[in-house]
Design a protein around this motif. Structure first.
Motif, PDB file in Angstrom:
ATOM      1  N   VAL A 244       0.847  -1.196   0.000  1.00 15.84           N
ATOM      2  CA  VAL A 244       0.000   0.000   0.000  1.00 15.84           C
ATOM      3  C   VAL A 244       0.882   1.246   0.000  1.00 15.84           C
ATOM      4  O   VAL A 244       0.631   2.198  -0.737  1.00 15.84           O
ATOM      5  CB  VAL A 244      -0.955  -0.005   1.220  1.00 15.84           C
ATOM      6  CG1 VAL A 244      -1.686   1.327   1.349  1.00 15.84           C
ATOM      7  CG2 VAL A 244      -1.946  -1.147   1.102  1.00 15.84           C
ATOM      8  N   ALA A 245       1.944   1.215   0.814  1.00 18.59           N
ATOM      9  CA  ALA A 245       2.845   2.377   0.890  1.00 18.59           C
ATOM     10  C   ALA A 245       3.504   2.645  -0.460  1.00 18.59           C
ATOM     11  O   ALA A 245       3.599   3.800  -0.890  1.00 18.59           O
ATOM     12  CB  ALA A 245       3.905   2.157   1.964  1.00 18.59           C
ATOM     13  N   GLY A 246       3.948   1.595  -1.136  1.00 20.94           N
ATOM     14  CA  GLY A 246       4.571   1.764  -2.453  1.00 20.94           C
ATOM     15  C   GLY A 246       3.592   2.271  -3.488  1.00 20.94           C
ATOM     16  O   GLY A 246       3.911   3.165  -4.283  1.00 20.94           O
ATOM     17  N   ALA A 247       2.384   1.700  -3.489  1.00 21.41           N
ATOM     18  CA  ALA A 247       1.352   2.151  -4.429  1.00 21.41           C
ATOM     19  C   ALA A 247       0.983   3.598  -4.146  1.00 21.41           C
ATOM     20  O   ALA A 247       0.845   4.404  -5.072  1.00 21.41           O
ATOM     21  CB  ALA A 247       0.121   1.259  -4.330  1.00 21.41           C
ATOM     22  N   TRP A 248       0.832   3.939  -2.859  1.00 22.52           N
ATOM     23  CA  TRP A 248       0.457   5.301  -2.507  1.00 22.52           C
ATOM     24  C   TRP A 248       1.527   6.304  -2.927  1.00 22.52           C
ATOM     25  O   TRP A 248       1.215   7.348  -3.496  1.00 22.52           O
ATOM     26  CB  TRP A 248       0.199   5.413  -1.002  1.00 22.52           C
ATOM     27  CG  TRP A 248      -0.066   6.816  -0.586  1.00 22.52           C
ATOM     28  CD1 TRP A 248      -1.235   7.512  -0.750  1.00 22.52           C
ATOM     29  CD2 TRP A 248       0.861   7.718   0.008  1.00 22.52           C
ATOM     30  NE1 TRP A 248      -1.088   8.797  -0.274  1.00 22.52           N
ATOM     31  CE2 TRP A 248       0.192   8.954   0.201  1.00 22.52           C
ATOM     32  CE3 TRP A 248       2.181   7.615   0.403  1.00 22.52           C
ATOM     33  CZ2 TRP A 248       0.808  10.057   0.771  1.00 22.52           C
ATOM     34  CZ3 TRP A 248       2.792   8.718   0.976  1.00 22.52           C
ATOM     35  CH2 TRP A 248       2.102   9.926   1.154  1.00 22.52           C
TER      36      TRP A 248
ATOM     37  N   GLU B 147      -6.515   6.598   3.253  1.00 23.55           N
ATOM     38  CA  GLU B 147      -7.687   6.532   2.375  1.00 23.55           C
ATOM     39  C   GLU B 147      -7.479   5.516   1.260  1.00 23.55           C
ATOM     40  O   GLU B 147      -8.396   4.769   0.905  1.00 23.55           O
ATOM     41  CB  GLU B 147      -7.978   7.912   1.772  1.00 23.55           C
ATOM     42  CG  GLU B 147      -8.488   8.919   2.783  1.00 23.55           C
ATOM     43  CD  GLU B 147      -8.512  10.332   2.248  1.00 23.55           C
ATOM     44  OE1 GLU B 147      -9.424  11.078   2.652  1.00 23.55           O
ATOM     45  OE2 GLU B 147      -7.621  10.703   1.444  1.00 23.55           O
ATOM     46  N   LEU B 148      -6.263   5.467   0.710  1.00 24.34           N
ATOM     47  CA  LEU B 148      -5.974   4.496  -0.349  1.00 24.34           C
ATOM     48  C   LEU B 148      -6.107   3.080   0.189  1.00 24.34           C
ATOM     49  O   LEU B 148      -6.699   2.210  -0.458  1.00 24.34           O
ATOM     50  CB  LEU B 148      -4.573   4.729  -0.907  1.00 24.34           C
ATOM     51  CG  LEU B 148      -4.233   3.904  -2.138  1.00 24.34           C
ATOM     52  CD1 LEU B 148      -3.397   4.729  -3.095  1.00 24.34           C
ATOM     53  CD2 LEU B 148      -3.499   2.654  -1.750  1.00 24.34           C
ATOM     54  N   ASP B 149      -5.584   2.824   1.380  1.00 18.36           N
ATOM     55  CA  ASP B 149      -5.702   1.513   2.005  1.00 18.36           C
ATOM     56  C   ASP B 149      -7.176   1.159   2.215  1.00 18.36           C
ATOM     57  O   ASP B 149      -7.598   0.038   1.937  1.00 18.36           O
ATOM     58  CB  ASP B 149      -4.944   1.500   3.327  1.00 18.36           C
ATOM     59  CG  ASP B 149      -4.848   0.120   3.953  1.00 18.36           C
ATOM     60  OD1 ASP B 149      -4.724  -0.873   3.205  1.00 18.36           O
ATOM     61  OD2 ASP B 149      -4.870   0.030   5.195  1.00 18.36           O
ATOM     62  N   ALA B 150      -7.962   2.115   2.681  1.00 10.16           N
ATOM     63  CA  ALA B 150      -9.394   1.884   2.882  1.00 10.16           C
ATOM     64  C   ALA B 150     -10.088   1.575   1.556  1.00 10.16           C
ATOM     65  O   ALA B 150     -10.952   0.704   1.482  1.00 10.16           O
ATOM     66  CB  ALA B 150     -10.032   3.100   3.546  1.00 10.16           C
ATOM     67  N   TYR B 151      -9.705   2.261   0.490  1.00  5.95           N
ATOM     68  CA  TYR B 151     -10.278   1.997  -0.836  1.00  5.95           C
ATOM     69  C   TYR B 151      -9.974   0.573  -1.290  1.00  5.95           C
ATOM     70  O   TYR B 151     -10.859  -0.146  -1.757  1.00  5.95           O
ATOM     71  CB  TYR B 151      -9.745   3.006  -1.857  1.00  5.95           C
ATOM     72  CG  TYR B 151     -10.200   2.720  -3.266  1.00  5.95           C
ATOM     73  CD1 TYR B 151     -11.521   2.907  -3.641  1.00  5.95           C
ATOM     74  CD2 TYR B 151      -9.307   2.251  -4.231  1.00  5.95           C
ATOM     75  CE1 TYR B 151     -11.954   2.643  -4.933  1.00  5.95           C
ATOM     76  CE2 TYR B 151      -9.729   1.992  -5.527  1.00  5.95           C
ATOM     77  CZ  TYR B 151     -11.055   2.181  -5.867  1.00  5.95           C
ATOM     78  OH  TYR B 151     -11.472   1.911  -7.145  1.00  5.95           O
ATOM     79  N   LEU B 152      -8.725   0.157  -1.126  1.00  5.22           N
ATOM     80  CA  LEU B 152      -8.342  -1.192  -1.544  1.00  5.22           C
ATOM     81  C   LEU B 152      -9.059  -2.272  -0.735  1.00  5.22           C
ATOM     82  O   LEU B 152      -9.252  -3.384  -1.216  1.00  5.22           O
ATOM     83  CB  LEU B 152      -6.829  -1.373  -1.449  1.00  5.22           C
ATOM     84  CG  LEU B 152      -6.006  -0.521  -2.413  1.00  5.22           C
ATOM     85  CD1 LEU B 152      -4.523  -0.689  -2.122  1.00  5.22           C
ATOM     86  CD2 LEU B 152      -6.322  -0.862  -3.858  1.00  5.22           C
TER      87      LEU B 152
ATOM     88  N   ALA C  16     -13.589  -0.057   1.825  1.00  4.74           N
ATOM     89  CA  ALA C  16     -14.194   0.755   2.873  1.00  4.74           C
ATOM     90  C   ALA C  16     -14.244   2.227   2.491  1.00  4.74           C
ATOM     91  O   ALA C  16     -14.584   3.064   3.325  1.00  4.74           O
ATOM     92  CB  ALA C  16     -13.413   0.576   4.174  1.00  4.74           C
ATOM     93  N   TYR C  17     -13.892   2.542   1.262  1.00  2.00           N
ATOM     94  CA  TYR C  17     -13.828   3.936   0.808  1.00  2.00           C
ATOM     95  C   TYR C  17     -14.149   3.929  -0.674  1.00  2.00           C
ATOM     96  O   TYR C  17     -13.865   2.954  -1.368  1.00  2.00           O
ATOM     97  CB  TYR C  17     -12.417   4.485   1.068  1.00  2.00           C
ATOM     98  CG  TYR C  17     -12.286   5.984   0.968  1.00  2.00           C
ATOM     99  CD1 TYR C  17     -12.702   6.796   2.002  1.00  2.00           C
ATOM    100  CD2 TYR C  17     -11.719   6.573  -0.153  1.00  2.00           C
ATOM    101  CE1 TYR C  17     -12.556   8.173   1.935  1.00  2.00           C
ATOM    102  CE2 TYR C  17     -11.573   7.949  -0.235  1.00  2.00           C
ATOM    103  CZ  TYR C  17     -11.990   8.744   0.807  1.00  2.00           C
ATOM    104  OH  TYR C  17     -11.852  10.096   0.732  1.00  2.00           O
ATOM    105  N   PHE C  18     -14.746   5.005  -1.157  1.00  2.00           N
ATOM    106  CA  PHE C  18     -15.135   5.074  -2.566  1.00  2.00           C
ATOM    107  C   PHE C  18     -14.375   6.196  -3.257  1.00  2.00           C
ATOM    108  O   PHE C  18     -14.183   7.254  -2.668  1.00  2.00           O
ATOM    109  CB  PHE C  18     -16.647   5.318  -2.656  1.00  2.00           C
ATOM    110  CG  PHE C  18     -17.245   4.778  -3.907  1.00  2.00           C
ATOM    111  CD1 PHE C  18     -17.458   3.425  -4.063  1.00  2.00           C
ATOM    112  CD2 PHE C  18     -17.586   5.625  -4.938  1.00  2.00           C
ATOM    113  CE1 PHE C  18     -18.013   2.917  -5.222  1.00  2.00           C
ATOM    114  CE2 PHE C  18     -18.139   5.131  -6.092  1.00  2.00           C
ATOM    115  CZ  PHE C  18     -18.357   3.771  -6.239  1.00  2.00           C
ATOM    116  N   LEU C  19     -13.920   5.957  -4.484  1.00  2.00           N
ATOM    117  CA  LEU C  19     -13.168   6.959  -5.247  1.00  2.00           C
ATOM    118  C   LEU C  19     -13.924   7.403  -6.487  1.00  2.00           C
ATOM    119  O   LEU C  19     -14.667   6.633  -7.082  1.00  2.00           O
ATOM    120  CB  LEU C  19     -11.842   6.380  -5.752  1.00  2.00           C
ATOM    121  CG  LEU C  19     -10.736   6.119  -4.775  1.00  2.00           C
ATOM    122  CD1 LEU C  19      -9.495   5.649  -5.526  1.00  2.00           C
ATOM    123  CD2 LEU C  19     -10.425   7.338  -3.981  1.00  2.00           C
TER     124      LEU C  19
END
Length: 102
Positions: free
Chosen positions: A40-44, A58-63, A66-69
């Protein structure tokens, strides 16, 4: 909202999109990142370098669904993951006995 064809409107961008298509895109993105062991850290970090606006949390939550983009932010994240995959070396292959140099 129609239960047969649910729509969601992202309040930040004003985009309206199908929940089903967005869920499929998110799952396929997560599967690709998991398959290639992209953190997640690398992708972010790569996502932010391409102009992404999410926090790492937020990116972790999306993956983890739990979060919408907005589609635009999803596309930046997908591009970041694809670029990270493209940077990986090809997996090792077993040599055949008649290959040159062996």
């Amino acid at each position: 909202m129609d239960d047969q064809n649910p729509k969601r409107i992202d309040t930040h961008s004003g985009y309206s999109f199908s929940d089903e298509r967005a869920i499929i895109r998110r799952r396929q993105l997560t599967e690709a990142a998991d398959f290639w062991n992209i953190s997640v850290a690398g992708a972010w970090l790569h996502y932010v370098s391409l102009g992404g606006e999410l926090t790492e949390y937020e990116l972790d939550a999306y993956l983890h669904e739990a979060y919408f983009l907005a589609p635009y932010q999803h596309d930046i994240l997908a591009e970041a993951v694809n670029e990270l995959i493209d940077m990986l070396p090809p997996p090792p292959r077993a040599p055949l006995s008649d290959e040159p140099g062996l």
